[in-house]
Design a protein around this motif. Structure first.
Motif, PDB file in Angstrom:
ATOM      1  N   PRO A  25       0.818  -1.314   0.209  1.00  0.00           N
ATOM      2  CA  PRO A  25       0.016  -0.079   0.140  1.00  0.00           C
ATOM      3  C   PRO A  25       1.100   1.417   0.101  1.00  0.00           C
ATOM      4  O   PRO A  25       1.984   1.382   0.340  1.00  0.00           O
ATOM      5  N   ILE A  26       0.279   2.472  -0.276  1.00  0.00           N
ATOM      6  CA  ILE A  26       0.815   3.792  -0.344  1.00  0.00           C
ATOM      7  C   ILE A  26       1.414   3.934   1.249  1.00  0.00           C
ATOM      8  O   ILE A  26       0.670   3.913   1.834  1.00  0.00           O
ATOM      9  N   GLY A  27       2.691   4.143   1.290  1.00  0.00           N
ATOM     10  CA  GLY A  27       3.110   4.446   2.488  1.00  0.00           C
ATOM     11  C   GLY A  27       3.418   5.824   2.968  1.00  0.00           C
ATOM     12  O   GLY A  27       3.924   6.006   4.193  1.00  0.00           O
ATOM     13  N   ASN A  28       2.924   6.835   2.422  1.00  0.00           N
ATOM     14  CA  ASN A  28       3.230   8.358   2.881  1.00  0.00           C
ATOM     15  C   ASN A  28       2.654   8.678   3.987  1.00  0.00           C
ATOM     16  O   ASN A  28       3.218   9.454   4.621  1.00  0.00           O
ATOM     17  N   THR A  29       1.254   8.068   4.151  1.00  0.00           N
ATOM     18  CA  THR A  29       0.623   8.588   5.531  1.00  0.00           C
ATOM     19  C   THR A  29       0.099   7.165   5.860  1.00  0.00           C
ATOM     20  O   THR A  29       0.208   6.193   5.477  1.00  0.00           O
ATOM     21  N   THR A  30      -0.698   7.442   7.166  1.00  0.00           N
ATOM     22  CA  THR A  30      -1.088   6.279   8.012  1.00  0.00           C
ATOM     23  C   THR A  30      -2.478   6.679   8.455  1.00  0.00           C
ATOM     24  O   THR A  30      -2.629   7.480   9.250  1.00  0.00           O
ATOM     25  N   ASN A  31      -3.366   5.878   7.822  1.00  0.00           N
ATOM     26  CA  ASN A  31      -4.982   6.031   8.059  1.00  0.00           C
ATOM     27  C   ASN A  31      -5.336   4.878   8.661  1.00  0.00           C
ATOM     28  O   ASN A  31      -5.989   3.962   7.837  1.00  0.00           O
ATOM     29  N   ILE A  32      -5.448   4.791   9.931  1.00  0.00           N
ATOM     30  CA  ILE A  32      -5.935   3.474  10.696  1.00  0.00           C
ATOM     31  C   ILE A  32      -7.377   3.509  10.640  1.00  0.00           C
ATOM     32  O   ILE A  32      -8.089   2.438  10.407  1.00  0.00           O
ATOM     33  N   GLU A  33      -8.064   4.664  10.757  1.00  0.00           N
ATOM     34  CA  GLU A  33      -9.513   4.702  10.632  1.00  0.00           C
ATOM     35  C   GLU A  33     -10.184   4.121   9.656  1.00  0.00           C
ATOM     36  O   GLU A  33     -10.866   3.138   9.625  1.00  0.00           O
ATOM     37  N   GLU A  34      -9.487   4.608   8.406  1.00  0.00           N
ATOM     38  CA  GLU A  34     -10.288   3.954   7.191  1.00  0.00           C
ATOM     39  C   GLU A  34      -9.762   2.484   7.009  1.00  0.00           C
ATOM     40  O   GLU A  34     -10.532   1.673   6.326  1.00  0.00           O
ATOM     41  N   ALA A  35      -8.716   1.982   7.417  1.00  0.00           N
ATOM     42  CA  ALA A  35      -8.296   0.691   7.435  1.00  0.00           C
ATOM     43  C   ALA A  35      -9.256  -0.298   8.323  1.00  0.00           C
ATOM     44  O   ALA A  35      -9.801  -1.286   7.880  1.00  0.00           O
ATOM     45  N   ILE A  36      -9.547   0.158   9.420  1.00  0.00           N
ATOM     46  CA  ILE A  36     -10.614  -0.367  10.266  1.00  0.00           C
ATOM     47  C   ILE A  36     -11.914  -0.522   9.629  1.00  0.00           C
ATOM     48  O   ILE A  36     -12.420  -1.727   9.557  1.00  0.00           O
ATOM     49  N   LYS A  37     -12.607   0.482   9.111  1.00  0.00           N
ATOM     50  CA  LYS A  37     -13.665   0.404   8.195  1.00  0.00           C
ATOM     51  C   LYS A  37     -13.763  -0.535   7.235  1.00  0.00           C
ATOM     52  O   LYS A  37     -14.582  -1.135   6.873  1.00  0.00           O
ATOM     53  N   PHE A  38     -12.450  -0.480   6.371  1.00  0.00           N
ATOM     54  CA  PHE A  38     -12.335  -1.680   5.489  1.00  0.00           C
ATOM     55  C   PHE A  38     -12.095  -2.756   5.862  1.00  0.00           C
ATOM     56  O   PHE A  38     -12.912  -3.800   5.365  1.00  0.00           O
ATOM     57  N   SER A  39     -11.845  -3.141   7.023  1.00  0.00           N
ATOM     58  CA  SER A  39     -11.679  -4.564   7.253  1.00  0.00           C
ATOM     59  C   SER A  39     -13.068  -5.070   7.948  1.00  0.00           C
ATOM     60  O   SER A  39     -13.423  -6.268   7.523  1.00  0.00           O
ATOM     61  N   LEU A  40     -13.869  -4.209   8.409  1.00  0.00           N
ATOM     62  CA  LEU A  40     -15.094  -4.494   8.922  1.00  0.00           C
ATOM     63  C   LEU A  40     -16.053  -4.961   7.540  1.00  0.00           C
ATOM     64  O   LEU A  40     -17.099  -5.998   7.839  1.00  0.00           O
ATOM     65  N   SER A  41     -15.976  -4.602   6.417  1.00  0.00           N
ATOM     66  CA  SER A  41     -16.724  -4.863   5.393  1.00  0.00           C
ATOM     67  C   SER A  41     -16.504  -6.351   4.770  1.00  0.00           C
ATOM     68  O   SER A  41     -17.145  -6.865   4.188  1.00  0.00           O
ATOM     69  N   MET A  42     -15.215  -6.857   5.547  1.00  0.00           N
ATOM     70  CA  MET A  42     -15.011  -8.279   5.074  1.00  0.00           C
ATOM     71  C   MET A  42     -15.759  -9.349   5.861  1.00  0.00           C
ATOM     72  O   MET A  42     -15.672 -10.503   5.448  1.00  0.00           O
ATOM     73  N   PHE A  43     -16.280  -9.076   7.000  1.00  0.00           N
ATOM     74  CA  PHE A  43     -16.731 -10.010   7.864  1.00  0.00           C
ATOM     75  C   PHE A  43     -18.140 -10.622   7.438  1.00  0.00           C
ATOM     76  O   PHE A  43     -18.832  -9.552   6.615  1.00  0.00           O
ATOM     77  N   PHE A  85     -16.943  -1.203  16.890  1.00  0.00           N
ATOM     78  CA  PHE A  85     -16.589  -2.375  17.375  1.00  0.00           C
ATOM     79  C   PHE A  85     -17.740  -2.923  18.535  1.00  0.00           C
ATOM     80  O   PHE A  85     -18.045  -4.024  18.777  1.00  0.00           O
ATOM     81  N   LYS A  86     -17.987  -1.753  19.217  1.00  0.00           N
ATOM     82  CA  LYS A  86     -19.098  -2.161  20.346  1.00  0.00           C
ATOM     83  C   LYS A  86     -20.583  -2.408  19.727  1.00  0.00           C
ATOM     84  O   LYS A  86     -20.944  -3.304  20.129  1.00  0.00           O
ATOM     85  N   ASP A  87     -20.787  -1.705  18.719  1.00  0.00           N
ATOM     86  CA  ASP A  87     -22.131  -1.771  17.877  1.00  0.00           C
ATOM     87  C   ASP A  87     -22.095  -3.416  17.224  1.00  0.00           C
ATOM     88  O   ASP A  87     -23.072  -3.864  17.103  1.00  0.00           O
ATOM     89  N   ASN A  88     -21.132  -3.667  16.810  1.00  0.00           N
ATOM     90  CA  ASN A  88     -20.953  -4.924  15.826  1.00  0.00           C
ATOM     91  C   ASN A  88     -20.410  -6.002  16.891  1.00  0.00           C
ATOM     92  O   ASN A  88     -20.091  -7.224  16.229  1.00  0.00           O
ATOM     93  N   GLN A  89     -20.166  -5.946  18.219  1.00  0.00           N
ATOM     94  CA  GLN A  89     -19.658  -6.832  19.099  1.00  0.00           C
ATOM     95  C   GLN A  89     -18.507  -7.651  18.258  1.00  0.00           C
ATOM     96  O   GLN A  89     -18.305  -8.732  18.438  1.00  0.00           O
ATOM     97  N   ILE A  90     -17.471  -6.937  18.186  1.00  0.00           N
ATOM     98  CA  ILE A  90     -16.049  -7.085  17.450  1.00  0.00           C
ATOM     99  C   ILE A  90     -15.065  -6.839  18.658  1.00  0.00           C
ATOM    100  O   ILE A  90     -14.920  -6.000  19.191  1.00  0.00           O
TER     101      ILE A  90
END
Length: 238
Positions: A129-147, A175-180
């Motif tokens: 992935p592009i390493g210029n910046t770190t966006n943890i928020e978007e990474a988490i949202k992206f991962s939740l769509s895989m469940f 995480f709280k709303d989706n019990q993750i």
């Protein structure tokens, strides 16, 4: 299976009520089986009402579970790729056979290293992935769509926590709303000198010959000098 009782103190009412009914029946010396049957039913009904007021909840974990590893591959983590790989490999090998594994790498964007699968054959990190910046928020949202909704869900974040886009705190309700189950493996990385362009503000349309301004937002964690060049096609303007 886990039991949770919010108002435990109400349970003490059950033996008290049982004792009172026993004393009353003994004092009155009830011999009528019909009346005794009614009293037993009353006690059962009262007990059920007390249990309802206790707010008892039962949580049951499904046999199958899914775990997604979120790997921070931004520039500040470039020296720790080997450590990340070994951590994930060991965790996957130790996971139970009924646990699906997914892997997502991220920096400024996100890439799927491995879709959710029962396979335990992970050996190396292939995505970049592009390493210029770190966006943890978007990474988490992206991962939740895989469940999948039917699985017990877990996210394991591997990062140094040096986010410079988004806000991880904004994801707490997900995480709280989706019990993750959310776990973090913190990597203590060294401070890396970093200078980058966060965003550029420019008009969408400009008429020929019209003057316009360009706003560039530059972020840096060190005191340094910089020079910006502006091009029109291949022609340097400034």
């Amino acid at each position: 299976m886990n039991f949770e009782i919010e108002k435990v103190y109400l349970l003490f009412l059950i033996p008290i009520i049982l004792m009172v009914m026993y004393l009353i029946s003994k004092k009155i010396k009830l011999k009528d089986k019909g009346i005794n049957f009614i009293n037993i039913n009353r006690f059962i009904i009262i007990t059920i009402l007390i249990l309802a007021m206790c707010n008892i909840s039962i949580s049951v974990k499904t046999k199958d579970s899914s775990t997604i590893f979120l790997l921070d591959l931004s520039h500040s983590m470039s020296n720790y790729k080997g450590e990340i790989k070994e951590f994930v490999k060991s965790a996957i090998e130790a996971s139970p056979s009924n646990n699906k594994i997914g892997i997502v790498t991220f920096g400024e964007n996100q890439e799927i290293e491995q879709f959710l699968t029962y396979s335990k054959s992970f050996n190396d990190i292939q995505t970049s992935p592009i390493g210029n910046t770190t966006n943890i928020e978007e990474a988490i949202k992206f991962s939740l769509s895989m469940f999948k909704d039917s699985n017990y869900k877990r996210v394991v974040l591997i990062t140094d926590g040096k986010e410079n886009q988004g806000d991880i705190l904004e994801t707490s309700t997900y995480f709280k709303d989706n019990q993750i189950d959310f776990q973090v493996y913190k990597v203590d990385s060294e401070q890396v000198e970093d200078v980058y362009i966060e965003d550029i503000d420019i008009l969408d349309k400009v008429a020929i010959g019209e003057e316009f301004s360009v706003t560039v937002n530059i972020k840096s964690n060190i005191k340094t000098k910089s020079r910006i060049s502006v091009y029109s096609g291949r022609e340097k303007k400034k």
